[in-house]
Design a protein around this motif. Structure first.
Motif, mmCIF file in Angstrom:
data_model
loop_
_atom_site.group_PDB
_atom_site.id
_atom_site.type_symbol
_atom_site.label_atom_id
_atom_site.label_comp_id
_atom_site.label_asym_id
_atom_site.label_seq_id
_atom_site.Cartn_x
_atom_site.Cartn_y
_atom_site.Cartn_z
ATOM 1 N N ALA A 67 0.721 -1.272 0.059
ATOM 2 C CA ALA A 67 0.018 -0.096 0.028
ATOM 3 C C ALA A 67 1.002 1.338 -0.056
ATOM 4 C CB ALA A 67 -0.932 -0.194 1.202
ATOM 5 N N MET A 87 -4.028 0.271 -2.688
ATOM 6 C CA MET A 87 -3.583 -1.049 -2.343
ATOM 7 C C MET A 87 -3.226 -1.707 -3.237
ATOM 8 S SD MET A 87 -6.824 -2.486 -0.188
ATOM 9 C CE MET A 87 -8.319 -2.835 -1.004
ATOM 10 N N VAL A 115 -7.303 2.715 -1.550
ATOM 11 C CA VAL A 115 -7.383 2.286 -0.004
ATOM 12 C C VAL A 115 -8.697 2.395 0.643
ATOM 13 C CG1 VAL A 115 -6.525 3.159 2.232
ATOM 14 C CG2 VAL A 115 -4.911 2.695 0.288
ATOM 15 N N LEU A 121 -2.549 3.074 5.856
ATOM 16 C CA LEU A 121 -1.896 2.203 4.781
ATOM 17 C C LEU A 121 -1.599 0.657 5.431
ATOM 18 C CD1 LEU A 121 -0.174 4.910 3.028
ATOM 19 C CD2 LEU A 121 -1.823 3.847 1.974
ATOM 20 N N ALA A 124 -4.399 -1.309 5.206
ATOM 21 C CA ALA A 124 -4.606 -1.730 3.576
ATOM 22 C C ALA A 124 -3.826 -2.734 3.030
ATOM 23 C CB ALA A 124 -4.624 -0.487 2.873
#
Length: 311
Positions: A67, A87, A115, A121, A124
């Motif tokens: 991600a 992602m 995402v 992140l 994700a």
């Protein structure tokens, strides 16, 4: 740019940070500035040389989940811009553009999506490969609402996703759990939670005497768990097992690399997260330079969720 990879295959200690030439997005591709990448059993198998790595340029870079932010958009790409948080599923082997353990990942359109809103992140990065594997396993099972899905290995991340997506599809889900994981598995929405271990098949049969309609074998129990399946049911394996051919059972194998450009499925997973159906789970966030530690701890077992490495 920096990558985490190996110049010889072996134990976790062979992982190291290497400098390699910076890649660029070609037509139909974007380049992602990777912020987070998840560590999975597929990665440890690749690092150990347990996969066909013939013809791979060294250092070999593992990783199937990343991600980050798009920082380069190739010719002909529409709908994506620099700065978009995405992602992606990566393919270290088999025709992909390299593994996810890299500061820059070149990704063809279809292999990434946005995402999910409201998550990090790091979270994700746990979704693409395991989410697509679970999706494919359920597609191969081809069950109708109300039918019974048995999930050994439910406390692992793939098992988590199988239980949650199975319930979302209207299935009756029987999952296993050790005592320490029971609360987690129950929170996923499983209809029945049985004890993890060699008695799994018998426990399933006590609930459904005729057997489950499908076995989504997230823990690779194979022959041990197979008696849980009814005659004429289906068993889906994640490690290319061809099965025994017994009792008219249909034996299927999940091959997640086939989903490399399955944008619609990946984007459905995004929506599932946003709707609260699917729960990403991070075990711990570590610096990329500590990849060997993450591999060592993953191979020791008992991890719930994914180790996520960050640059």
């Amino acid at each position: 740019m920096k990558v985490v990879g190996v110049t010889e295959f072996g134990g976790p200690e062979v992982l190291a940070v290497h400098e390699v030439p910076e890649p660029h997005a070609g037509p139909g591709e974007v380049r992602i500035r990777v912020r987070a990448f998840a560590v999975s059993p597929t990665d440890t198998a690749g690092r150990a040389g347990q996969q066909d790595t013939s013809g791979v340029e060294l250092p070999y870079v593992p990783g199937m989940d990343a991600a980050g932010l798009i920082d380069e958009v190739g010719e002909g790409v529409e709908g994506w811009s620099a700065g978009d948080a995405v992602m992606a599923m990566a393919l270290p082997l088999g025709g992909g553009r390299g593994g996810a353990y890299a500061q820059e990942l070149v990704a063809p359109v279809g292999s990434f999506t946005r995402v999910p809103a409201g998550i990090s992140l790091e979270e994700a990065s746990t979704i693409p490969m395991n989410g697509l594997t679970a999706t494919q396993m359920l597609e191969k099972a081809a069950l109708s609402p109300g039918q019974v899905l048995a999930v050994p290995g439910a406390a692992g991340l793939l098992g988590n996703y199988l239980v949650q997506l199975g319930k979302a599809a209207g299935l009756t889900v029987i999952a296993d759990a050790a005592d320490k994981d029971r609360a987690l598995v129950e929170s996923l929405g499983a209809d029945h939670v049985v004890e993890r271990g060699p008695g799994f098949a018998d426990a399933v049969r006590r609930i459904v005497p005729e057997g489950a309609d499908a076995l989504a074998d997230a823990s690779v129990q194979r022959e041990e768990a197979l008696p849980a399946v009814r005659d004429g049911g289906v068993s889906i394996d994640v490690r290319f097992w061809e099965g025994t051919g017994e009792r008219g059972i249909r034996f299927e194998r999940a091959v997640v690399r086939d989903e490399y450009r399955s944008f619609d499925k990946l984007d459905t997973l995004r929506r599932r997260v946003e709707d609260g159906v699917l729960t990403p789970r991070v075990a711990e966030v570590l610096p990329a330079a500590e990849a060997s530690q993450a591999h060592r701890r993953l191979e020791a077992g008992g991890v719930r969720g994914r180790f996520v490495l960050v640059w």
